[in-house]
Design a protein around this motif. Structure first.
Motif, short mmCIF file in Angstrom:
data_model
loop_
_atom_site.label_atom_id
_atom_site.label_comp_id
_atom_site.label_asym_id
_atom_site.label_seq_id
_atom_site.Cartn_x
_atom_site.Cartn_y
_atom_site.Cartn_z
N GLY A 353 57.32 37.75 29.19
CA GLY A 353 56.29 36.83 29.64
C GLY A 353 55.59 37.34 30.89
O GLY A 353 54.38 37.18 31.07
N ALA A 354 56.36 37.98 31.77
CA ALA A 354 55.79 38.56 32.98
C ALA A 354 54.79 39.66 32.65
O ALA A 354 53.70 39.72 33.22
N ARG A 355 55.14 40.51 31.72
CA ARG A 355 54.24 41.59 31.32
C ARG A 355 52.96 41.03 30.68
O ARG A 355 51.86 41.53 30.91
N GLN A 356 53.14 39.98 29.89
CA GLN A 356 51.97 39.39 29.25
C GLN A 356 51.05 38.76 30.28
O GLN A 356 49.83 38.81 30.14
N PHE A 357 51.62 38.16 31.32
CA PHE A 357 50.82 37.59 32.40
C PHE A 357 49.92 38.67 33.01
O PHE A 357 48.72 38.46 33.21
N ILE A 358 50.50 39.83 33.33
CA ILE A 358 49.72 40.92 33.93
C ILE A 358 48.59 41.34 33.00
O ILE A 358 47.43 41.49 33.43
N THR A 359 48.90 41.52 31.74
CA THR A 359 47.89 41.93 30.76
C THR A 359 46.77 40.89 30.66
O THR A 359 45.58 41.25 30.58
N ASP A 360 47.14 39.63 30.69
CA ASP A 360 46.15 38.55 30.56
C ASP A 360 45.27 38.42 31.81
O ASP A 360 44.07 38.13 31.71
N TRP A 362 44.78 40.70 34.47
CA TRP A 362 44.14 41.87 35.05
C TRP A 362 42.62 41.88 34.84
O TRP A 362 41.87 42.13 35.80
N PRO A 363 42.10 41.59 33.65
CA PRO A 363 40.64 41.66 33.47
C PRO A 363 39.86 40.68 34.34
O PRO A 363 38.72 40.94 34.71
N LYS A 364 40.46 39.56 34.71
CA LYS A 364 39.76 38.55 35.50
C LYS A 364 40.10 38.63 36.98
O LYS A 364 39.22 38.62 37.84
N ASP A 365 41.38 38.73 37.29
CA ASP A 365 41.82 38.66 38.68
C ASP A 365 41.98 40.03 39.34
O ASP A 365 42.20 40.10 40.55
N GLY A 366 41.84 41.09 38.56
CA GLY A 366 41.91 42.43 39.13
C GLY A 366 40.56 42.94 39.60
O GLY A 366 40.43 44.11 39.96
N LYS A 367 39.53 42.10 39.64
CA LYS A 367 38.20 42.52 40.06
C LYS A 367 38.17 42.79 41.56
O LYS A 367 38.56 41.93 42.36
N PHE A 368 37.68 43.98 41.94
CA PHE A 368 37.76 44.40 43.33
C PHE A 368 36.88 43.54 44.23
O PHE A 368 37.37 42.87 45.15
N GLN A 369 35.56 43.52 43.99
CA GLN A 369 34.68 42.74 44.84
C GLN A 369 34.91 41.23 44.66
O GLN A 369 34.74 40.46 45.60
N GLY A 370 35.32 40.85 43.47
CA GLY A 370 35.64 39.44 43.25
C GLY A 370 36.81 38.97 44.10
O GLY A 370 36.96 37.77 44.34
N GLY A 371 37.63 39.92 44.56
CA GLY A 371 38.77 39.59 45.40
C GLY A 371 38.44 39.44 46.86
O GLY A 371 39.29 39.01 47.66
N TYR A 372 37.21 39.81 47.28
CA TYR A 372 36.82 39.60 48.68
C TYR A 372 37.05 38.13 49.03
O TYR A 372 36.77 37.24 48.21
N LEU A 373 37.51 37.85 50.21
CA LEU A 373 37.98 36.52 50.57
C LEU A 373 36.98 35.43 50.23
O LEU A 373 37.29 34.48 49.50
N GLU A 374 35.76 35.52 50.74
CA GLU A 374 34.77 34.48 50.48
C GLU A 374 34.34 34.45 49.02
O GLU A 374 34.06 33.38 48.47
N ASN A 375 34.28 35.63 48.38
CA ASN A 375 33.92 35.66 46.95
C ASN A 375 34.94 34.89 46.12
O ASN A 375 34.60 34.13 45.21
#
Length: 606
Positions: A353-360, A362-375
């Motif tokens: 389940g942990a591995r599936q979480f990462i796979t699920d 990554w495409p949304k929450d692994g975004k670099f600029q999307g991770g900027y604090l205010e973004n």
């Protein structure tokens, strides 16, 4: 009594190619390169006196670091090749030294606690979990103790909700006007809880309705190593119209009879629902940190290993921030997400389940600029149209922003000192190659494009990279779990069948037994690094490394002193926090101190 002790988790050309040797020489000739050449001094490629040697060294690095398959789910690639494998081994060996230290600390503490449990005849009550496990214990592995109020005020609703704005800040979002309501709640019940005639819709329209939705976890596998029962809770929170406090409204289990609990239920039923939710939120936090900290920074750094010379000032900086970096996912594979490992034994869902979480995710929450604090906050609806925070108190944001702002000041000075003009940024072919490599072969999601390269972009990239290795990591992992994972309120899993109806009278069967509790306690403590402040490895001490600092120019060295002072001042502020006359600190019935710069590492220490 069985004692379950946890082992601690527990450079070159891109597709476009670098300029040819004669082009590099031409760039160098017009650069005004310093007459006194120091081989170890960090410098831009167009100002290097030995461009061919530099290009050759980058080519060697690129050949030796290859992109291998991802570890722990499908996310960032992991380095392979002769140099990549050697780097991973060196980082693992370095981590092993820290592991030995923490294993000894945890073992000493767990032995003392196990003896106290045995003397008490077991863990027989809720109070036993609080006092025997935490009251004056963990002196070796967590000498600063648990955050004041976290245990004594555990049953307060305000503590539960304010944890979402401090210890667990990454899952909460505002319910959008455009989405269907995540789950229904009767208007009469809503009105009674809020104390005003209201509804979910009216709360939504006033930007006062929030959700933490872990219903997706229902699809994950549950391990059979230790018998436990899955939940996949969704929880509503709201801003009170009078007090403006951030408070819980309802929790839905999304399993079995799919009961919805509220503060109007019996104290036992409501407390149990919050415990169910905590099991889901701990699973989320631990898996999410792999995505936003380890995976993101490793992907960006691997692109740099393929394109930036070891003498590039940005590479020198990245290397400082990536201490032990390539130990993390191998350690996770070896100890956490292996069959029968910590996840299979402890968490609400298994290693698969942990591995599936990462796979699920990554495409949304692994975004670099999307991770900027205010973004990130804007995307989750936690700010208004003007970028103002919606809450009267947001402890995580206060400290995270202070650290981010100090990083930005530092990196502004750093970039301005090496690039005297935008033309010099455009003339840096290694950085150009780095951006191309990151967005293509390294598969960094949402990384700035090559045509966006300028001073501002470089400052933002470096600021967020440093933010990810420190704030993103340690707000969820590092020093956080020993506070956000305190038993009995923060259970890692549910150990009794989920009720089919309300009316629970005894909460003890839902708590981990002695062996599991000791294992979990040791596991949470193992993330701590109490010795780092004496070793110069805290965020406050990020530039205490003379070897790295001596390679930088005078302006960078000077800026590092200002950064140290900023972090020292913030640490003093964090350590001076006390409860006010109402028993509150930053609007919470516990003292938030997770991001203390004099305690947390500046790198992704596991």
């Amino acid at each position: 009594m069985k004692l379950a002790l946890v082992a601690t988790l527990l450079f070159s050309n891109s597709a476009l190619g670098a300029p040819a040797h004669n082009e590099q020489t031409a760039l160098l000739a017009g650069s005004g390169a310093p007459p006194n050449y120091e081989p170890d001094q960090a410098r831009l490629p167009q100002f290097d006196a030995n461009p061919q040697d530099r290009a050759n060294a980058v080519a060697v690095r690129k050949a030796g670091f290859t992109y291998g398959p991802s570890l722990v789910g499908e996310a960032a690639p992991f380095p392979n090749g002769t140099l990549g494998n050697a780097r991973a081994k060196a980082d693992y060996d370095d981590w092993s030294i820290d592991r030995k230290d923490m294993d000894g600390r945890v073992l000493a503490d767990i032995q003392i606690i196990a003896q106290a449990i045995q003397k008490n005849g077991g863990l027989k009550s809720w109070k036993d979990y609080e006092t025997i496990l935490y009251d004056g214990q963990l002196q070796h592995s967590n000498p600063r103790g648990t955050a004041p109020g976290m245990i004594s005020n555990a049953t307060q609703d305000l503590l539960f909700s304010m944890e979402r704005l401090s210890e667990h800040p990454h899952a909460v979002r505002r319910v959008s006007p455009l989405e269907p309501l995540p789950f229904p709640l009767d208007d009469a019940i809503t009105s009674k809880i809020v104390g005003h005639k209201t509804s979910l819709e009216s709360l939504r329209k006033s930007d006062s309705l929030f959700i933490v939705d872990h219903s997706y976890q229902a699809k994950y596998n549950v391990s059979t190593v230790v018998k436990r029962y899955p939940v996949a809770c969704s929880a509503y929170f709201f801003i009170h119209p009078d007090t403006h406090d951030f408070l819980p409204l309802a929790i839905r289990t999304n399993v079995e009879s799919d009961l919805t609990y509220t503060p109007l239920d019996t104290p036992n039923d409501w407390l149990l629902a919050k415990m169910f939710f905590n099991a889901n939120d701990m699973f989320f936090a631990q898996m999410f940190h792999l995505v936003i900290a380890h995976d993101v920074t490793e992907a960006v750094h691997q692109a740099a290993l393929h394109t930036l010379s070891e003498n590039h000032p940005i590479m020198v900086m990245l290397e400082r921030l990536m201490i032990q970096a390539y130990s993390s996912r191998p350690v996770a594979e070896e100890l956490c997400f292996n069959h029968g490992g910590h996840w299979d034994q402890l968490m609400v869902f298994s290693q698969s389940g942990a591995r599936q979480f990462i796979t699920d995710h990554w495409p949304k929450d692994g975004k670099f600029q999307g991770g900027y604090l205010e973004n990130d906050l804007k995307t989750r609806g936690l700010t208004d149209e003007n970028g103002k925070i919606l809450f009267k108190s947001f402890p995580f944001f206060d400290d995270a922003k202070a650290i981010r702002d100090s990083y930005k000041v530092f990196f502004t000075s750093f970039i301005d000192s090496y690039y005297k003009s935008e033309e010099e940024v455009w003339g840096d072919f290694e950085v150009s190659n780095w951006f191309i490599e990151a967005a293509t072969k390294a598969k960094v999601l949402d990384f700035p494009r090559r045509d966006q390269i300028c001073k501002k972009t470089l400052i933002e990239v470096l600021t967020h990279f440093a933010f990810a290795t420190s704030v993103s990591h340690h707000s969820t992992n590092g020093a956080a779990p020993i506070t956000s994972g305190t038993l009995p309120f923060h259970i890692p899993a549910v150990y009794q069948q989920i009720p089919k109806e309300k009316g629970v009278t005894d909460l003890m069967p839902y708590l981990p037994d002695v062996t599991t509790a000791l294992h979990y306690l040791g596991f949470m403590a193992s993330f701590n690094r109490p010795s780092y402040s004496d070793q110069g490895r805290t965020l406050e001490q990020i530039f205490d490394d003379k070897v790295s600092l001596d390679r930088f120019n005078a302006q960078t060295k000077n800026a590092s002193q200002f950064f140290y002072q900023d972090m020292h001042n913030l640490s003093q502020q964090v350590r001076s926090r006390k409860f006010d006359s109402h028993g509150m600190s930053q609007g919470s019935p516990f003292i938030y101190r997770t991001l203390d710069p004099a305690y947390i590492p500046f790198f992704c220490a596991v």
